[in-house]
Design a protein around this motif. Structure first.
Motif, mmCIF file in Angstrom:
data_model
loop_
_atom_site.group_PDB
_atom_site.id
_atom_site.type_symbol
_atom_site.label_atom_id
_atom_site.label_comp_id
_atom_site.label_asym_id
_atom_site.label_seq_id
_atom_site.Cartn_x
_atom_site.Cartn_y
_atom_site.Cartn_z
ATOM 1 N N LEU A 7 0.866 -1.180 0.000
ATOM 2 C CA LEU A 7 0.000 0.000 0.000
ATOM 3 C C LEU A 7 0.899 1.225 0.000
ATOM 4 O O LEU A 7 1.721 1.400 0.908
ATOM 5 C CB LEU A 7 -0.908 0.017 1.229
ATOM 6 N N ILE A 8 0.764 2.051 -1.019
ATOM 7 C CA ILE A 8 1.514 3.305 -1.105
ATOM 8 C C ILE A 8 0.582 4.446 -0.728
ATOM 9 O O ILE A 8 -0.466 4.631 -1.358
ATOM 10 C CB ILE A 8 2.071 3.530 -2.521
ATOM 11 N N VAL A 9 0.940 5.184 0.295
ATOM 12 C CA VAL A 9 0.146 6.334 0.717
ATOM 13 C C VAL A 9 0.786 7.583 0.113
ATOM 14 O O VAL A 9 1.910 7.949 0.470
ATOM 15 C CB VAL A 9 0.090 6.438 2.248
ATOM 16 N N ALA A 33 -3.229 5.065 -2.114
ATOM 17 C CA ALA A 33 -4.247 5.851 -1.420
ATOM 18 C C ALA A 33 -3.879 7.326 -1.466
ATOM 19 O O ALA A 33 -2.794 7.708 -1.010
ATOM 20 C CB ALA A 33 -4.390 5.386 0.021
ATOM 21 N N ASP A 34 -4.757 8.148 -2.031
ATOM 22 C CA ASP A 34 -4.528 9.590 -2.112
ATOM 23 C C ASP A 34 -5.829 10.250 -2.539
ATOM 24 O O ASP A 34 -6.418 9.875 -3.550
ATOM 25 C CB ASP A 34 -3.428 9.915 -3.122
ATOM 26 N N LYS A 140 -10.237 9.454 2.936
ATOM 27 C CA LYS A 140 -8.942 9.558 3.588
ATOM 28 C C LYS A 140 -8.694 8.365 4.502
ATOM 29 O O LYS A 140 -9.627 7.794 5.067
ATOM 30 C CB LYS A 140 -8.854 10.841 4.418
ATOM 31 N N LEU A 141 -7.438 8.020 4.647
ATOM 32 C CA LEU A 141 -7.069 6.992 5.615
ATOM 33 C C LEU A 141 -7.280 7.519 7.026
ATOM 34 O O LEU A 141 -7.027 8.691 7.317
ATOM 35 C CB LEU A 141 -5.601 6.588 5.429
ATOM 36 N N ALA A 142 -7.745 6.633 7.898
ATOM 37 C CA ALA A 142 -8.012 7.022 9.279
ATOM 38 C C ALA A 142 -7.047 6.391 10.267
ATOM 39 O O ALA A 142 -6.743 6.970 11.309
ATOM 40 C CB ALA A 142 -9.444 6.637 9.664
#
Length: 412
Positions: A7-9, A33-34, A140-142
C-alpha cells in the motif's frame, strides 16, 4: 477485505514512480491511497516545477513515461550561471565541460525543468493502465495498525478497510504515515521562505539555469517552455528570510518584478511577473529510521532539503528506485527485515550527504564581511578555472556516480 502486497500512501511523483517501478519486474499487487485528484495540465505553466537530472530521466525512460512527459511542456538546459551578488565570484557550468554523460544525444543536457503537474499526470495515467495497481481516492485513511504479517489500513466514512504486507509513506513533508507510526525525525528551520512564480525575461533564458546568491539567500531563474518560440519564460525560486519574503509578496506585480531585475543585475532584461506568487517555509527534515517493521518512508516523508540545488525530487525518485530494487532482490518467500534496514541505511546516507552539502553552500554565502566575500569569490573563481573540479560537481548533480539503483541506468 481486499489484500495487497504494498500500500503506497501518496500519489505524488515519488509514490507513483514507486508503484510503476514495483510493477516493472514483478507481479506485486499495489494499492495507492490519495484523495488529491490529478489535475489537467493548464494552458499556462504551473509555478511549481522540478529540475530533473539524467538519473531521474533514465528512471522515467525505464518506466516508459518519459515520452509522455516530454510531449507536454518541458525545457532542457545546457548551461548554468551562478554568481555572488555581494562579491566577484562566479561559476559557469556547461554540458560541454564534461565527457561522462555518454553518447546518447538525448542525454547531452545538464537537466530538464518540468512542471510538477505534467510529471504527475504522465505517471498517473501510466499507473491507471496497469491492472496490478488499484487507486483508493474516495476517502482519507483514518488508521494504520501493524499485525504480525500485515498492516491494516482503515478509511474514514466507513469505507471498506484493506490489508497490505507493507505500507510505504510517500505522502510528503507533513507525512500522515510518519505521524501515525510515530517515526522520529530531526529537523532544522532554514530560516528561509521560498517564493515561486513564473516570469518573463525579455533577453531570453538561453537554455541556461541562472542563480544569484543575495545577502538574504539564493534566487534561481529556471528556464521554461521549450515550445515557446521566444524562450523567455522562467520559473523563479527565491529563497529569502521570512521578513523579506513577506515584504516581497506584499509588493504589487510591477514593483516585485523591478526587485527581481535589480537582484539579477539585469542579466535577463527587465523582468515581468506572469503568474501569482506562492510562498512556503523551508525546513530540513531527516527521519531517524525510515523503516519501522512493515512501514517504510520515502521522498519528502523521509527527508526535505533546501531547494538551492534543485535536488529534492531527484533524491525522492532515487528512494523509489532503490526500494523497488530492494523488493525485486528479495527472496520468493518474503522480504527480510534485514534487506529493508539495508535500504534505510543506503537512503539515509544519501540524504545526509545531500543535507550536509546544502547546509555548507547556504552557510558559505551567509557571511557578508569583506574578507569572507573576497575568499568566497576567490574560491568560486578558482573552481571555475579548474576543469576537473567542475566535472566532479556536475557529475554529482547529474546523478552520474556509482552505487545508484539500476533504474537510473539508461536502457539498452
Amino acid at each position: 477485505m481486499q489484500k495487497f502486497d504494498v500500500l503506497i500512501v501518496g500519489a505524488g511523483m515519488v509514490g507513483l514512480t514507486l508503484a510503476l517501478a514495483l510493477r516493472k519486474n514483478s507481479q506485486l499487487n499495489i494499492a495507492i491511497a490519495d484523495t488529491l485528484p490529478v489535475s489537467a495540465v493548464s494552458e499556462e505553466p504551473e509555478i511549481r516545477v522540478s529540475a530533473i537530472n539524467i538519473a531521474s530521466k533514465h528512471i522515467f525512460e525505464n518506466l516508459a513515461v518519459w515520452s509522455d512527459i516530454t510531449t507536454s511542456r518541458h525545457q532542457a538546459y545546457q548551461h548554468m550561471h551562478v554568481w555572488d551578488k555581494s562579491g566577484l565570484g562566479k561559476l559557469d557550468f556547461s554540458v560541454d565541460d564534461i565527457d561522462c554523460i555518454g553518447t546518447n544525444d538525448q542525454d547531452q543536457q545538464l537537466g530538464w525543468i518540468i512542471e510538477n503537474s505534467i510529471i504527475r499526470n504522465a505517471l498517473w495515467k501510466k499507473a491507471e493502465l496497469d491492472d496490478g495497481i488499484t487507486f483508493f481516492t474516495g476517502s482519507k485513511l483514518a488508521n494504520l495498525a501493524q499485525g504480525e504479517s500485515e498492516v491494516f489500513a482503515s478509511f474514514e466514512n466507513n469505507a471498506q478497510p484493506i490489508m497490505a504486507n507493507y505500507v510505504v509513506g510517500a505522502d510528503g513533508a507533513n507525512s500522515w504515515v510518519r505521524k501515525q507510526m510515530d517515526m522520529a525525525m530531526i529537523f532544522k528551520d532554514y530560516d528561509h521562505h521560498a517564493i515561486v512564480a513564473t516570469v518573463k525575461c525579455p533577453q531570453g533564458h538561453k537554455n541556461t539555469a541562472w542563480q544569484v546568491f543575495l545577502p538574504t539567500g539564493p534566487l534561481a531563474f529556471l528556464p521554461l517552455d521549450a515550445k515557446h518560440q521566444e524562450q523567455d519564460l522562467c520559473s523563479i525560486v527565491y529563497s529569502t528570510s521570512p521578513d523579506e519574503a513577506k515584504r516581497l509578496t506584499a509588493l504589487n506585480s510591477v514593483d516585485f518584478a523591478k526587485e527581481l531585475t535589480a537582484a539579477s543585475d539585469g542579466k535577463l532584461g527587465a523582468i515581468e511577473l506572469m503568474s501569482d506568487r506562492a510562498t512556503y517555509p523551508l525546513t530540513m527534515r531527516l527521519v531517524q529510521e525510515s523503516v519501522k517493521e512493515r512501514v517504510i518512508l520515502i521522498g519528502d516523508a523521509a527527508h526535505t532539503i533546501h531547494p538551492l540545488a534543485g535536488q529534492g525530487v531527484n533524491l525522492g525518485l532515487l528512494d523509489a528506485a532503490a526500494l523497488a530494487q530492494t523488493f525485486e532482490q528479495a527472496t520468493a518467500q518474503a522480504l527480510e527485515q534485514q534487506a529493508l534496514l539495508a535500504f534505510a541505511r543506503w537512503r539515509k546516507s544519501e540524504a545526509s550527504e545531500m543535507i550536509a552539502a546544502m547546509a555548507g553552500i547556504k552557510e558559505a554565502f551567509t557571511p557578508q564581511q569583506s574578507a569572507v566575500k573576497f575568499i568566497r569569490g576567490l574560491g568560486m573563481n578558482l573552481i571555475n578555472n579548474v576543469p576537473f573540479v567542475k566535472k566532479q560537481l556536475i557529475s554529482q548533480a547529474l546523478g552520474l556516480k556509482e552505487g545508484l539503483p539500476k533504474l537510473t541506468k539508461r536502457a539498452g
